[in-house]
Design a protein around this motif. Structure first.
Motif, PDB file in Angstrom:
ATOM      1  N   ASP A   6       0.814  -1.216   0.000  1.00 23.79           N
ATOM      2  CA  ASP A   6       0.000   0.000   0.000  1.00 23.79           C
ATOM      3  C   ASP A   6       0.848   1.267   0.000  1.00 23.79           C
ATOM      4  O   ASP A   6       0.353   2.346  -0.323  1.00 23.79           O
ATOM      5  N   LEU A   7       2.113   1.169   0.373  1.00 24.67           N
ATOM      6  CA  LEU A   7       2.999   2.338   0.426  1.00 24.67           C
ATOM      7  C   LEU A   7       3.719   2.600  -0.889  1.00 24.67           C
ATOM      8  O   LEU A   7       4.311   3.660  -1.074  1.00 24.67           O
ATOM      9  N   GLY A  40       9.043   5.414  -0.363  1.00 20.78           N
ATOM     10  CA  GLY A  40       9.353   6.602   0.420  1.00 20.78           C
ATOM     11  C   GLY A  40      10.548   6.398   1.320  1.00 20.78           C
ATOM     12  O   GLY A  40      11.556   5.838   0.922  1.00 20.78           O
ATOM     13  N   ARG A  41      10.411   6.810   2.552  1.00 22.41           N
ATOM     14  CA  ARG A  41      11.525   6.769   3.497  1.00 22.41           C
ATOM     15  C   ARG A  41      11.563   5.495   4.339  1.00 22.41           C
ATOM     16  O   ARG A  41      12.346   5.381   5.261  1.00 22.41           O
ATOM     17  N   VAL A  42      10.707   4.539   4.042  1.00 18.37           N
ATOM     18  CA  VAL A  42      10.685   3.287   4.800  1.00 18.37           C
ATOM     19  C   VAL A  42      11.917   2.463   4.449  1.00 18.37           C
ATOM     20  O   VAL A  42      12.205   2.235   3.284  1.00 18.37           O
ATOM     21  N   ASN A  43      12.661   2.038   5.455  1.00 19.68           N
ATOM     22  CA  ASN A  43      13.833   1.202   5.239  1.00 19.68           C
ATOM     23  C   ASN A  43      13.384  -0.256   5.286  1.00 19.68           C
ATOM     24  O   ASN A  43      13.074  -0.779   6.345  1.00 19.68           O
ATOM     25  N   ALA A  44      13.310  -0.876   4.130  1.00 19.00           N
ATOM     26  CA  ALA A  44      12.837  -2.250   4.059  1.00 19.00           C
ATOM     27  C   ALA A  44      13.801  -3.087   3.228  1.00 19.00           C
ATOM     28  O   ALA A  44      13.561  -3.352   2.060  1.00 19.00           O
ATOM     29  N   GLY A  46      15.561  -6.139   1.521  1.00 22.35           N
ATOM     30  CA  GLY A  46      15.010  -7.409   1.078  1.00 22.35           C
ATOM     31  C   GLY A  46      13.770  -7.265   0.218  1.00 22.35           C
ATOM     32  O   GLY A  46      13.303  -8.230  -0.350  1.00 22.35           O
ATOM     33  N   ILE A  47      13.205  -6.065   0.137  1.00 19.99           N
ATOM     34  CA  ILE A  47      12.038  -5.861  -0.732  1.00 19.99           C
ATOM     35  C   ILE A  47      12.533  -5.672  -2.146  1.00 19.99           C
ATOM     36  O   ILE A  47      13.473  -4.933  -2.386  1.00 19.99           O
ATOM     37  N   LYS A  48      11.906  -6.356  -3.091  1.00 17.32           N
ATOM     38  CA  LYS A  48      12.273  -6.241  -4.504  1.00 17.32           C
ATOM     39  C   LYS A  48      11.433  -5.138  -5.123  1.00 17.32           C
ATOM     40  O   LYS A  48      10.222  -5.265  -5.257  1.00 17.32           O
ATOM     41  N   LEU A  49      12.082  -4.025  -5.465  1.00 21.86           N
ATOM     42  CA  LEU A  49      11.393  -2.913  -6.111  1.00 21.86           C
ATOM     43  C   LEU A  49      11.659  -2.970  -7.602  1.00 21.86           C
ATOM     44  O   LEU A  49      12.802  -3.074  -8.030  1.00 21.86           O
ATOM     45  N   ARG A  50      10.604  -2.913  -8.399  1.00 19.62           N
ATOM     46  CA  ARG A  50      10.718  -3.070  -9.842  1.00 19.62           C
ATOM     47  C   ARG A  50      10.948  -1.721 -10.531  1.00 19.62           C
ATOM     48  O   ARG A  50      10.648  -0.675  -9.974  1.00 19.62           O
ATOM     49  N   LYS A  51      11.461  -1.790 -11.764  1.00 22.41           N
ATOM     50  CA  LYS A  51      11.717  -0.604 -12.581  1.00 22.41           C
ATOM     51  C   LYS A  51      10.952  -0.751 -13.890  1.00 22.41           C
ATOM     52  O   LYS A  51      10.941  -1.833 -14.474  1.00 22.41           O
ATOM     53  N   GLY A  61       0.401   3.370 -16.732  1.00 21.85           N
ATOM     54  CA  GLY A  61       0.357   4.251 -15.554  1.00 21.85           C
ATOM     55  C   GLY A  61       0.531   3.504 -14.244  1.00 21.85           C
ATOM     56  O   GLY A  61       1.294   2.547 -14.144  1.00 21.85           O
ATOM     57  N   ASP A  62      -0.238   3.913 -13.245  1.00 16.53           N
ATOM     58  CA  ASP A  62      -0.112   3.314 -11.916  1.00 16.53           C
ATOM     59  C   ASP A  62      -0.700   1.902 -11.828  1.00 16.53           C
ATOM     60  O   ASP A  62      -0.573   1.245 -10.803  1.00 16.53           O
ATOM     61  N   LYS A  63      -1.311   1.415 -12.906  1.00 15.63           N
ATOM     62  CA  LYS A  63      -1.802   0.024 -12.930  1.00 15.63           C
ATOM     63  C   LYS A  63      -0.640  -0.955 -12.822  1.00 15.63           C
ATOM     64  O   LYS A  63      -0.835  -2.103 -12.457  1.00 15.63           O
ATOM     65  N   LEU A  64       0.582  -0.506 -13.155  1.00 17.25           N
ATOM     66  CA  LEU A  64       1.761  -1.371 -13.050  1.00 17.25           C
ATOM     67  C   LEU A  64       1.996  -1.829 -11.610  1.00 17.25           C
ATOM     68  O   LEU A  64       2.557  -2.894 -11.382  1.00 17.25           O
ATOM     69  N   LEU A  65       1.561  -1.033 -10.647  1.00 14.09           N
ATOM     70  CA  LEU A  65       1.751  -1.408  -9.237  1.00 14.09           C
ATOM     71  C   LEU A  65       0.893  -2.595  -8.852  1.00 14.09           C
ATOM     72  O   LEU A  65       1.248  -3.363  -7.961  1.00 14.09           O
ATOM     73  N   ALA A  66      -0.241  -2.769  -9.500  1.00 14.84           N
ATOM     74  CA  ALA A  66      -1.162  -3.849  -9.161  1.00 14.84           C
ATOM     75  C   ALA A  66      -0.740  -5.186  -9.731  1.00 14.84           C
ATOM     76  O   ALA A  66      -1.241  -6.227  -9.326  1.00 14.84           O
ATOM     77  N   GLU A  67       0.172  -5.204 -10.693  1.00  8.71           N
ATOM     78  CA  GLU A  67       0.588  -6.445 -11.341  1.00  8.71           C
ATOM     79  C   GLU A  67       1.527  -7.238 -10.469  1.00  8.71           C
ATOM     80  O   GLU A  67       2.247  -6.770  -9.683  1.00  8.71           O
TER      81      GLU A  67
END
Length: 67
Positions: A6-7, A40-44, A46-51, A61-67
């Motif tokens: 959600d963040l 944001g500023r959350v230090n997490a 091990g989380i895989k953030l996509r590009k 658009g932001d629909k990419l976040l739901a995939e």
């Protein structure tokens, strides 16, 4: 599903090194605009953030976040 889902948001960024789009696997070259996931500023560690490339962001658009 992660407690951080959600963040997440997509942040416009200029590439300093080459990357690959997680959606279409197109190369994002140095100097091009792309959209990485950010929490944001959350230090997490091990989380895989996509590009995502600019083309995929313009199409989906932001629909990419739901995939």
């Amino acid at each position: 599903m992660s407690k951080y889902d959600d963040l997440k948001f997509l942040k416009e960024t200029k590439a300093r090194i080459p990357h690959n789009c997680e959606n279409c696997n197109q190369e994002i070259k140095k100097g091009e605009i792309y959209y990485p996931e950010s929490i944001g500023r959350v230090n997490a560690p091990g989380i895989k953030l996509r590009k995502f490339c600019n083309n995929c962001y313009e199409k989906h658009g932001d629909k990419l976040l739901a995939e």
